[in-house]
Design a protein around this motif. Structure first.
Motif, mmCIF file in Angstrom:
data_model
loop_
_atom_site.group_PDB
_atom_site.id
_atom_site.type_symbol
_atom_site.label_atom_id
_atom_site.label_comp_id
_atom_site.label_asym_id
_atom_site.label_seq_id
_atom_site.Cartn_x
_atom_site.Cartn_y
_atom_site.Cartn_z
ATOM 1 N N GLU A 61 0.830 -1.208 0.000
ATOM 2 C CA GLU A 61 0.000 0.000 0.000
ATOM 3 C C GLU A 61 0.862 1.256 0.000
ATOM 4 N N ARG A 64 2.161 1.718 -3.556
ATOM 5 C CA ARG A 64 1.133 2.285 -4.439
ATOM 6 C C ARG A 64 0.963 3.789 -4.190
ATOM 7 N N ALA A 65 0.994 4.188 -2.909
ATOM 8 C CA ALA A 65 0.857 5.613 -2.583
ATOM 9 C C ALA A 65 2.057 6.410 -3.100
ATOM 10 N N TRP A 67 3.865 5.592 -5.758
ATOM 11 C CA TRP A 67 3.679 5.662 -7.212
ATOM 12 C C TRP A 67 2.677 6.757 -7.572
ATOM 13 N N LYS A 68 1.571 6.788 -6.835
ATOM 14 C CA LYS A 68 0.522 7.782 -7.089
ATOM 15 C C LYS A 68 1.073 9.195 -6.882
ATOM 16 N N GLN A 69 1.873 9.361 -5.838
ATOM 17 C CA GLN A 69 2.491 10.656 -5.543
ATOM 18 C C GLN A 69 3.440 11.073 -6.669
ATOM 19 N N ASP A 71 3.333 9.956 -9.791
ATOM 20 C CA ASP A 71 2.525 10.159 -10.994
ATOM 21 C C ASP A 71 1.910 11.554 -10.983
ATOM 22 N N ALA A 72 1.421 11.981 -9.816
ATOM 23 C CA ALA A 72 0.823 13.313 -9.691
ATOM 24 C C ALA A 72 1.860 14.412 -9.929
ATOM 25 N N PRO A 77 6.019 6.560 -12.633
ATOM 26 C CA PRO A 77 5.982 5.773 -11.402
ATOM 27 C C PRO A 77 6.260 4.286 -11.633
#
Length: 184
Positions: A61, A64-65, A67-69, A71-72, A77
């Motif tokens: 988890e 994933r967070a 990667w999301k950070q 990507d943003a 990512p």
């Protein structure tokens, strides 16, 4: 005079080491108990000699967070571009003290029941304290039932793995109590 300086430096180094050991023993004795669920591991690396490779669901988890950070932020990512880093994650404990992901730590004020855990990202994998659990030679079969890791966590969020737990959250095997020097 030179010998006195060397002796003084040696005493300071030994005092620092002993203080570090004392602090670790205090956490192992009275730190916050936190349970992390194991994530599936490559079966070939589950049992390698006298240790088992570890991955935790919470680590997935966190990854994933991250990667999301990224990507943003407009970055690609993927695992290969993730530099090694150390960070903290905010978790909440359920009724059985199993940690559940809340958010990556950004210095926010913690809500009731939340705490911070340190993690390390190395080679595209999130690790909490360690990526392996060592056990006595010949006792590996009993650890195949491991589903959770029991940690003691310092006030700063540093986790120390103490035991492996089965699906009923019961301790597997006998481990040496590091603070008292006696068997459980």
């Amino acid at each position: 005079m030179r010998k006195a300086g060397i002796v003084l430096v040696l005493l300071l180094v030994l005092a620092g080491i002993n203080y570090s050991i004392f602090r670790t023993e205090q956490v192992l004795e009275s730190g916050q108990e936190v349970i992390l669920e194991l994530a599936p591991v490559d079966p070939r690396s589950l049992m390698q000699g006298d240790y088992m490779a570890l991955r935790f669901a919470l680590g997935n988890e966190v990854q994933r967070a991250l990667w999301k950070q990224r990507d943003a932020a407009g970055e690609k990512p993927d695992d290969s571009s993730m530099p090694p880093l150390t960070g903290r994650v905010v978790v909440v404990l359920d009724k059985q003290d199993v940690a559940r992901f809340v958010a990556l730590d950004s210095g926010q004020t913690l809500a009731a029941g939340q705490l911070r855990l340190e993690y390390r990202l190395r080679h595209g994998s999130v690790q909490f304290a360690t990526n392996a659990f060592f056990f006595q030679e010949g006792s590996g079969q009993q650890y195949e039932a491991a589903r959770y890791g029991l940690f003691r966590v310092s006030e700063s969020g540093q986790p120390y793995l103490t035991h492996m737990l089965d699906e009923k959250l019961e301790t597997i095997g006998k481990t040496r109590n590091l603070t008292a020097g006696v068997k459980d």
